[in-house]
Design a protein around this motif. Sequence first.
Motif, PDB file in Angstrom:
ATOM      1  N   GLY A   1      12.293 -22.694  -7.439  1.00  0.00           N
ATOM      2  CA  GLY A   1      12.205 -22.091  -6.113  1.00  0.00           C
ATOM      3  C   GLY A   1      10.833 -22.203  -5.489  1.00  0.00           C
ATOM      4  O   GLY A   1      10.591 -21.668  -4.405  1.00  0.00           O
ATOM      5  N   ARG A   2       9.910 -22.889  -6.167  1.00  0.00           N
ATOM      6  CA  ARG A   2       8.550 -23.137  -5.684  1.00  0.00           C
ATOM      7  C   ARG A   2       7.847 -21.866  -5.204  1.00  0.00           C
ATOM      8  O   ARG A   2       7.441 -21.757  -4.039  1.00  0.00           O
ATOM      9  N   PRO A   3       7.697 -20.879  -6.075  1.00  0.00           N
ATOM     10  CA  PRO A   3       6.992 -19.648  -5.675  1.00  0.00           C
ATOM     11  C   PRO A   3       5.529 -19.897  -5.325  1.00  0.00           C
ATOM     12  O   PRO A   3       4.913 -19.074  -4.636  1.00  0.00           O
ATOM     13  N   CYS A   4       4.977 -21.037  -5.758  1.00  0.00           N
ATOM     14  CA  CYS A   4       3.582 -21.364  -5.447  1.00  0.00           C
ATOM     15  C   CYS A   4       3.350 -21.533  -3.954  1.00  0.00           C
ATOM     16  O   CYS A   4       2.207 -21.460  -3.482  1.00  0.00           O
ATOM     17  N   GLU A   5       4.427 -21.762  -3.186  1.00  0.00           N
ATOM     18  CA  GLU A   5       4.277 -21.943  -1.750  1.00  0.00           C
ATOM     19  C   GLU A   5       4.212 -20.615  -0.995  1.00  0.00           C
ATOM     20  O   GLU A   5       3.847 -20.595   0.182  1.00  0.00           O
ATOM     21  N   GLN A   6       4.583 -19.523  -1.661  1.00  0.00           N
ATOM     22  CA  GLN A   6       4.554 -18.211  -1.002  1.00  0.00           C
ATOM     23  C   GLN A   6       3.565 -17.237  -1.635  1.00  0.00           C
ATOM     24  O   GLN A   6       3.241 -16.205  -1.032  1.00  0.00           O
ATOM     25  N   HIS A   7       3.073 -17.535  -2.830  1.00  0.00           N
ATOM     26  CA  HIS A   7       2.254 -16.570  -3.555  1.00  0.00           C
ATOM     27  C   HIS A   7       0.972 -17.209  -4.077  1.00  0.00           C
ATOM     28  O   HIS A   7       0.896 -18.431  -4.237  1.00  0.00           O
ATOM     29  N   GLU A   8      -0.020 -16.365  -4.334  1.00  0.00           N
ATOM     30  CA  GLU A   8      -1.236 -16.786  -5.007  1.00  0.00           C
ATOM     31  C   GLU A   8      -1.351 -16.013  -6.317  1.00  0.00           C
ATOM     32  O   GLU A   8      -1.196 -14.783  -6.325  1.00  0.00           O
ATOM     33  N   VAL A   9      -1.602 -16.722  -7.399  1.00  0.00           N
ATOM     34  CA  VAL A   9      -1.700 -16.114  -8.718  1.00  0.00           C
ATOM     35  C   VAL A   9      -3.130 -16.251  -9.232  1.00  0.00           C
ATOM     36  O   VAL A   9      -3.812 -17.246  -8.956  1.00  0.00           O
ATOM     37  N   ALA A  10      -3.581 -15.255  -9.960  1.00  0.00           N
ATOM     38  CA  ALA A  10      -4.887 -15.307 -10.616  1.00  0.00           C
ATOM     39  C   ALA A  10      -4.761 -14.642 -11.976  1.00  0.00           C
ATOM     40  O   ALA A  10      -3.868 -13.815 -12.200  1.00  0.00           O
ATOM     41  N   LEU A  11      -5.643 -15.008 -12.886  1.00  0.00           N
ATOM     42  CA  LEU A  11      -5.649 -14.440 -14.231  1.00  0.00           C
ATOM     43  C   LEU A  11      -6.855 -13.519 -14.366  1.00  0.00           C
ATOM     44  O   LEU A  11      -7.981 -13.918 -14.053  1.00  0.00           O
TER      45      LEU A  11
ATOM     46  N   PRO B   1      -8.795 -17.645 -10.103  1.00  0.00           N
ATOM     47  CA  PRO B   1      -7.698 -18.218  -9.315  1.00  0.00           C
ATOM     48  C   PRO B   1      -6.972 -19.338 -10.056  1.00  0.00           C
ATOM     49  O   PRO B   1      -7.594 -20.141 -10.763  1.00  0.00           O
ATOM     50  N   VAL B   2      -5.660 -19.395  -9.877  1.00  0.00           N
ATOM     51  CA  VAL B   2      -4.832 -20.469 -10.441  1.00  0.00           C
ATOM     52  C   VAL B   2      -4.270 -21.269  -9.268  1.00  0.00           C
ATOM     53  O   VAL B   2      -3.575 -20.723  -8.415  1.00  0.00           O
ATOM     54  N   VAL B   3      -4.587 -22.563  -9.244  1.00  0.00           N
ATOM     55  CA  VAL B   3      -4.189 -23.427  -8.131  1.00  0.00           C
ATOM     56  C   VAL B   3      -3.262 -24.521  -8.648  1.00  0.00           C
ATOM     57  O   VAL B   3      -3.527 -25.140  -9.684  1.00  0.00           O
ATOM     58  N   VAL B   4      -2.193 -24.777  -7.914  1.00  0.00           N
ATOM     59  CA  VAL B   4      -1.184 -25.775  -8.296  1.00  0.00           C
ATOM     60  C   VAL B   4      -1.476 -27.097  -7.597  1.00  0.00           C
ATOM     61  O   VAL B   4      -1.902 -27.118  -6.434  1.00  0.00           O
ATOM     62  N   ASP B   5      -1.235 -28.221  -8.301  1.00  0.00           N
ATOM     63  CA  ASP B   5      -1.366 -29.518  -7.643  1.00  0.00           C
ATOM     64  C   ASP B   5       0.014 -30.121  -7.392  1.00  0.00           C
ATOM     65  O   ASP B   5       1.040 -29.507  -7.696  1.00  0.00           O
ATOM     66  N   VAL B   6       0.034 -31.330  -6.838  1.00  0.00           N
ATOM     67  CA  VAL B   6       1.291 -31.959  -6.447  1.00  0.00           C
ATOM     68  C   VAL B   6       2.177 -32.263  -7.644  1.00  0.00           C
ATOM     69  O   VAL B   6       3.400 -32.392  -7.511  1.00  0.00           O
ATOM     70  N   GLY B   7       1.589 -32.350  -8.833  1.00  0.00           N
ATOM     71  CA  GLY B   7       2.365 -32.598 -10.043  1.00  0.00           C
ATOM     72  C   GLY B   7       2.805 -31.330 -10.743  1.00  0.00           C
ATOM     73  O   GLY B   7       3.240 -31.377 -11.893  1.00  0.00           O
ATOM     74  N   CYS B   8       2.705 -30.186 -10.061  1.00  0.00           N
ATOM     75  CA  CYS B   8       3.082 -28.881 -10.603  1.00  0.00           C
ATOM     76  C   CYS B   8       2.195 -28.465 -11.783  1.00  0.00           C
ATOM     77  O   CYS B   8       2.590 -27.631 -12.600  1.00  0.00           O
ATOM     78  N   ARG B   9       1.016 -29.040 -11.891  1.00  0.00           N
ATOM     79  CA  ARG B   9       0.074 -28.624 -12.927  1.00  0.00           C
ATOM     80  C   ARG B   9      -0.872 -27.583 -12.354  1.00  0.00           C
ATOM     81  O   ARG B   9      -1.130 -27.550 -11.153  1.00  0.00           O
ATOM     82  N   ASN B  10      -1.367 -26.747 -13.213  1.00  0.00           N
ATOM     83  CA  ASN B  10      -2.208 -25.627 -12.785  1.00  0.00           C
ATOM     84  C   ASN B  10      -3.654 -25.848 -13.206  1.00  0.00           C
ATOM     85  O   ASN B  10      -3.919 -26.271 -14.339  1.00  0.00           O
ATOM     86  N   THR B  11      -4.569 -25.559 -12.282  1.00  0.00           N
ATOM     87  CA  THR B  11      -5.991 -25.527 -12.608  1.00  0.00           C
ATOM     88  C   THR B  11      -6.468 -24.093 -12.465  1.00  0.00           C
ATOM     89  O   THR B  11      -6.224 -23.460 -11.433  1.00  0.00           O
ATOM     90  N   VAL B  12      -7.124 -23.589 -13.493  1.00  0.00           N
ATOM     91  CA  VAL B  12      -7.700 -22.251 -13.450  1.00  0.00           C
ATOM     92  C   VAL B  12      -9.187 -22.389 -13.136  1.00  0.00           C
ATOM     93  O   VAL B  12      -9.914 -23.069 -13.865  1.00  0.00           O
TER      94      VAL B  12
END
Length: 299
Positions: free
Chosen positions: A192-202, A211-222
């Motif tokens: 459901g691509r929640p990354c397009e509506q929400h921002e997540v952080a650890l 901050p946790v940021v998503v790239d086009v390959g659905c990988r996360n960078t912290v």
Amino acid sequence: EARVTAVDLAAPQLLVLCRTDAQLEAAIAAGQREVELDWMELEGLGRAVERARAAGLGVTLATVRVQKPGEEGYDARLARLAPDAVLVRHWGALMAFREGAAAGAGGARPALHGDFSLNVTNSITAAHLLALGLDTLTAAHDLDAVQLDALLAAAPAERFTIALHHHIATFHTEHCVYSHLLSNGRDFRSCGRPCEQHEVALTDHVGLTHPVVVDVGCRNTVFNAQAQSAASLVPRLLGRGVRRFRVELVRGSHDEAARVLAAYRDLLDGRITPAEAVRRAGVHEQFGVTRGTMKVLAG
């Protein structure tokens, strides 16, 4: 503390890497001549490219951080947007654009700027990458101030970009925190691509929020919670011949981005001291601005 003194070389260039429409608008309003774009999804990236070009800016597109065999299509999709330059983050992209496999519109090769992830820590690596076709390099974030100075003394400093203000990319993973926490899906087809509506952080054990940021390959960078600044090194870097300085934005509003850009523009133009630039740039930072890896630890 002395202000930056002008030298008889080309004027220093402030680059900005944007990840949101608001940051892009701040860069346009700040009078940037070019912008680096690092977008989560390619449809939005296409619109951002159009907006930047309409404002008269040169456009540099960032590749993904890691690209596996079979994912060469990412480079091809960037090439179809005909960027003026590419921020190269992995060796596959360097070879693809160097050899023309991902040439832009009309077959023209964009300028190639190596990012920190190519891990340039010494003059041997720098010479090798420049010989392979990179136009500029970004010094690795591993270096402290003394090591960076030694690198620039042994390599063509005018072909280096220094990360002037950024949040260290602490780690990069295929595990999607967004999908794990905010959906029951297994991948982009069912999450459901929640990354397009929400921002997540650890949040870590001392209360810092990364901050946790998503790239086009659905990988996360912290990214590290604290911004790191090389402002105190600017006078010496200019003396070494460095003329390219990057401000890398992660999250933040239009106004926050504008304040950061204005602070570092004034620093490079010699209107304020490094200490004042850090103070102004850190106004919006929840956890402050540090020297980070640029700090030289006592022996």
